[in-house]
Write a protein that holds these residues in place. Structure first.
Motif, PDB file in Angstrom:
ATOM      1  N   LEU A  45       0.349  -1.271   0.374  1.00  0.00           N
ATOM      2  CA  LEU A  45      -0.040  -0.255   0.583  1.00  0.00           C
ATOM      3  C   LEU A  45       0.766   1.083   0.136  1.00  0.00           C
ATOM      4  O   LEU A  45       1.850   1.131   1.236  1.00  0.00           O
ATOM      5  CB  LEU A  45      -1.036   0.046   1.537  1.00  0.00           C
ATOM      6  N   VAL A  46       0.803   2.064  -1.028  1.00  0.00           N
ATOM      7  CA  VAL A  46       1.848   3.285  -1.174  1.00  0.00           C
ATOM      8  C   VAL A  46       0.877   4.518  -0.941  1.00  0.00           C
ATOM      9  O   VAL A  46      -0.375   4.237  -1.955  1.00  0.00           O
ATOM     10  CB  VAL A  46       2.606   3.085  -3.021  1.00  0.00           C
ATOM     11  N   ILE A  47       1.319   5.355  -0.303  1.00  0.00           N
ATOM     12  CA  ILE A  47       0.837   6.940   0.378  1.00  0.00           C
ATOM     13  C   ILE A  47       1.289   7.408   0.134  1.00  0.00           C
ATOM     14  O   ILE A  47       2.408   8.135   0.861  1.00  0.00           O
ATOM     15  CB  ILE A  47       0.000   6.960   1.379  1.00  0.00           C
ATOM     16  N   ASP A  48       1.086   8.485  -1.053  1.00  0.00           N
ATOM     17  CA  ASP A  48       1.640   9.695  -0.884  1.00  0.00           C
ATOM     18  C   ASP A  48       0.353  10.803  -0.138  1.00  0.00           C
ATOM     19  O   ASP A  48      -0.863  11.061  -0.721  1.00  0.00           O
ATOM     20  CB  ASP A  48       1.642   9.804  -2.714  1.00  0.00           C
ATOM     21  N   ILE A  49       0.939  11.679   0.035  1.00  0.00           N
ATOM     22  CA  ILE A  49       0.483  13.405   0.734  1.00  0.00           C
ATOM     23  C   ILE A  49       1.469  14.229  -0.479  1.00  0.00           C
ATOM     24  O   ILE A  49       1.967  14.609  -0.673  1.00  0.00           O
ATOM     25  CB  ILE A  49       1.562  13.039   1.654  1.00  0.00           C
ATOM     26  N   LYS A  50       0.106  14.964  -0.665  1.00  0.00           N
ATOM     27  CA  LYS A  50       0.558  16.346  -1.152  1.00  0.00           C
ATOM     28  C   LYS A  50      -0.438  17.795  -0.696  1.00  0.00           C
ATOM     29  O   LYS A  50      -0.959  17.368   0.141  1.00  0.00           O
ATOM     30  CB  LYS A  50      -0.432  17.278  -3.035  1.00  0.00           C
ATOM     31  N   TYR A  51       0.520  18.464  -0.758  1.00  0.00           N
ATOM     32  CA  TYR A  51       0.324  19.882   0.515  1.00  0.00           C
ATOM     33  C   TYR A  51       0.111  20.848  -0.568  1.00  0.00           C
ATOM     34  O   TYR A  51       1.347  21.148  -1.355  1.00  0.00           O
ATOM     35  CB  TYR A  51       0.885  19.705   1.681  1.00  0.00           C
ATOM     36  N   GLY A  90      -0.909  20.953  -4.108  1.00  0.00           N
ATOM     37  CA  GLY A  90       0.080  20.088  -5.121  1.00  0.00           C
ATOM     38  C   GLY A  90       1.036  19.979  -4.799  1.00  0.00           C
ATOM     39  O   GLY A  90       1.920  19.708  -5.871  1.00  0.00           O
ATOM     40  N   VAL A  91       2.138  20.639  -4.026  1.00  0.00           N
ATOM     41  CA  VAL A  91       3.254  20.162  -3.675  1.00  0.00           C
ATOM     42  C   VAL A  91       3.735  18.996  -2.860  1.00  0.00           C
ATOM     43  O   VAL A  91       2.936  18.623  -1.655  1.00  0.00           O
ATOM     44  CB  VAL A  91       4.124  20.955  -3.087  1.00  0.00           C
ATOM     45  N   HIS A  92       4.019  17.464  -3.411  1.00  0.00           N
ATOM     46  CA  HIS A  92       4.528  16.324  -2.960  1.00  0.00           C
ATOM     47  C   HIS A  92       5.565  16.337  -1.252  1.00  0.00           C
ATOM     48  O   HIS A  92       6.665  17.248  -1.992  1.00  0.00           O
ATOM     49  CB  HIS A  92       5.352  15.578  -3.646  1.00  0.00           C
ATOM     50  N   ILE A  93       5.304  16.118  -0.748  1.00  0.00           N
ATOM     51  CA  ILE A  93       5.835  16.425   0.841  1.00  0.00           C
ATOM     52  C   ILE A  93       6.489  15.471   1.771  1.00  0.00           C
ATOM     53  O   ILE A  93       6.389  15.225   2.615  1.00  0.00           O
ATOM     54  CB  ILE A  93       4.515  16.770   1.719  1.00  0.00           C
ATOM     55  N   HIS A  94       5.205  13.995   1.186  1.00  0.00           N
ATOM     56  CA  HIS A  94       5.595  13.105   1.778  1.00  0.00           C
ATOM     57  C   HIS A  94       5.343  11.800   1.369  1.00  0.00           C
ATOM     58  O   HIS A  94       4.530  11.296   0.885  1.00  0.00           O
ATOM     59  CB  HIS A  94       5.101  12.651   3.643  1.00  0.00           C
ATOM     60  N   GLN A  95       5.199  10.866   1.411  1.00  0.00           N
ATOM     61  CA  GLN A  95       5.229   8.955   0.662  1.00  0.00           C
ATOM     62  C   GLN A  95       6.187   7.734   2.043  1.00  0.00           C
ATOM     63  O   GLN A  95       6.970   7.979   2.550  1.00  0.00           O
ATOM     64  CB  GLN A  95       5.835   8.957  -0.802  1.00  0.00           C
ATOM     65  N   GLN A 115      -4.028  16.092   0.015  1.00  0.00           N
ATOM     66  CA  GLN A 115      -4.345  16.031  -1.041  1.00  0.00           C
ATOM     67  C   GLN A 115      -4.007  13.918  -0.538  1.00  0.00           C
ATOM     68  O   GLN A 115      -2.616  14.106  -0.595  1.00  0.00           O
ATOM     69  CB  GLN A 115      -4.615  15.599  -2.753  1.00  0.00           C
ATOM     70  N   LEU A 116      -4.548  13.262  -0.411  1.00  0.00           N
ATOM     71  CA  LEU A 116      -3.968  11.813  -0.254  1.00  0.00           C
ATOM     72  C   LEU A 116      -3.358  10.798  -1.769  1.00  0.00           C
ATOM     73  O   LEU A 116      -5.463  10.691  -2.011  1.00  0.00           O
ATOM     74  CB  LEU A 116      -4.406  10.783   1.082  1.00  0.00           C
ATOM     75  N   ILE A 117      -2.952  10.010  -2.108  1.00  0.00           N
ATOM     76  CA  ILE A 117      -2.678   9.413  -2.914  1.00  0.00           C
ATOM     77  C   ILE A 117      -2.523   7.465  -3.069  1.00  0.00           C
ATOM     78  O   ILE A 117      -1.884   8.018  -2.607  1.00  0.00           O
ATOM     79  CB  ILE A 117      -2.181   9.487  -4.338  1.00  0.00           C
ATOM     80  N   MET A 118      -3.808   7.601  -2.937  1.00  0.00           N
ATOM     81  CA  MET A 118      -3.663   5.550  -2.363  1.00  0.00           C
ATOM     82  C   MET A 118      -3.064   4.505  -3.029  1.00  0.00           C
ATOM     83  O   MET A 118      -4.499   4.780  -4.666  1.00  0.00           O
ATOM     84  CB  MET A 118      -4.096   5.393  -1.120  1.00  0.00           C
ATOM     85  N   LYS A 119      -2.849   3.869  -3.471  1.00  0.00           N
ATOM     86  CA  LYS A 119      -2.243   2.740  -4.702  1.00  0.00           C
ATOM     87  C   LYS A 119      -1.749   1.404  -3.529  1.00  0.00           C
ATOM     88  O   LYS A 119      -1.174   1.376  -2.849  1.00  0.00           O
ATOM     89  CB  LYS A 119      -1.170   3.131  -5.366  1.00  0.00           C
ATOM     90  N   VAL A 120      -2.447   0.213  -4.408  1.00  0.00           N
ATOM     91  CA  VAL A 120      -2.577  -0.937  -4.559  1.00  0.00           C
ATOM     92  C   VAL A 120      -1.623  -1.442  -5.443  1.00  0.00           C
ATOM     93  O   VAL A 120      -1.841  -1.787  -5.690  1.00  0.00           O
ATOM     94  CB  VAL A 120      -3.666  -1.064  -4.236  1.00  0.00           C
ATOM     95  N   ILE A 121      -0.497  -2.013  -4.404  1.00  0.00           N
ATOM     96  CA  ILE A 121       0.211  -3.204  -5.512  1.00  0.00           C
ATOM     97  C   ILE A 121       0.546  -4.510  -5.518  1.00  0.00           C
ATOM     98  O   ILE A 121       0.710  -4.689  -4.728  1.00  0.00           O
ATOM     99  CB  ILE A 121       1.738  -2.758  -5.725  1.00  0.00           C
ATOM    100  N   ASP A 122       0.163  -5.095  -6.464  1.00  0.00           N
ATOM    101  CA  ASP A 122       0.196  -6.448  -6.153  1.00  0.00           C
ATOM    102  C   ASP A 122       1.695  -7.112  -6.068  1.00  0.00           C
ATOM    103  O   ASP A 122       2.811  -6.504  -6.595  1.00  0.00           O
ATOM    104  CB  ASP A 122      -0.417  -7.629  -7.745  1.00  0.00           C
TER     105      ASP A 122
END
Length: 154
Positions: free
Chosen positions: A73-79, A81-86, A122-129
């Motif tokens: 489970l990959v979580i990216d956070i933007k504040y 519009g700027v990427h601040i954390h993964q 903004q939270l972007i969530m990816k599920v990777i097999d």
């Protein structure tokens, strides 16, 4: 009759305090044309807005047509519009594995650091097999962070 009105007047503010702080939020797939293996049915945040230094839970109700044995489970956070954390987590740490075909829940809980600035994120969530590193879903949603308790106005 007057007693009933008085009780109603006294209970309404109390009920407002008791109402759960969980809020369903709108989500969007990263690629509207993609044929994802995992479909998101809904996202809830508790509490919402998120209060820095306190635990917040992001719950994703999802569906899969095939069993999932594991993955990331990959979580990216933007504040603004700027990427601040993964961060990356084992999928089986956020849901029960193996995931059977059908509905399942991903639940991620963490406390944001005390220095987290209030505002919109903004939270972007990816599920990777786990077997072939295929992206099974990717979606995003907005959330707010505030300073103070959940009982205060944001």
């Amino acid at each position: 009759m007057a007693e009933m009105k008085l009780i109603a007047v006294l209970l309404i503010p109390l009920l407002c305090l008791i109402v759960p702080l969980t809020q369903a939020v709108n989500f969007h797939y990263c690629d509207k044309q993609a044929d994802y293996d995992v479909f998101v049915q809904g996202v809830e945040i508790n509490p919402h807005p998120v209060i820095r230094s306190q635990l917040a839970t992001f719950t994703v109700n999802a569906y899969t047509g095939e069993a999932i044995s594991g993955g990331k489970l990959v979580i990216d956070i933007k504040y603004f519009g700027v990427h601040i954390h993964q961060e990356t987590h084992e999928l089986c740490g956020e849901t029960s594995c193996p995931v059977s075909a059908g509905s399942f829940v991903i639940s991620h809980t963490e406390a944001l650091p005390a220095f987290t600035p209030p505002g919109s994120y903004q939270l972007i969530m990816k599920v990777i097999d786990g077997e072939n590193q295929k992206q099974m879903t990717c979606f995003s949603f907005e959330f707010r962070v505030k300073v103070g308790s959940s009982m205060e106005d944001s």
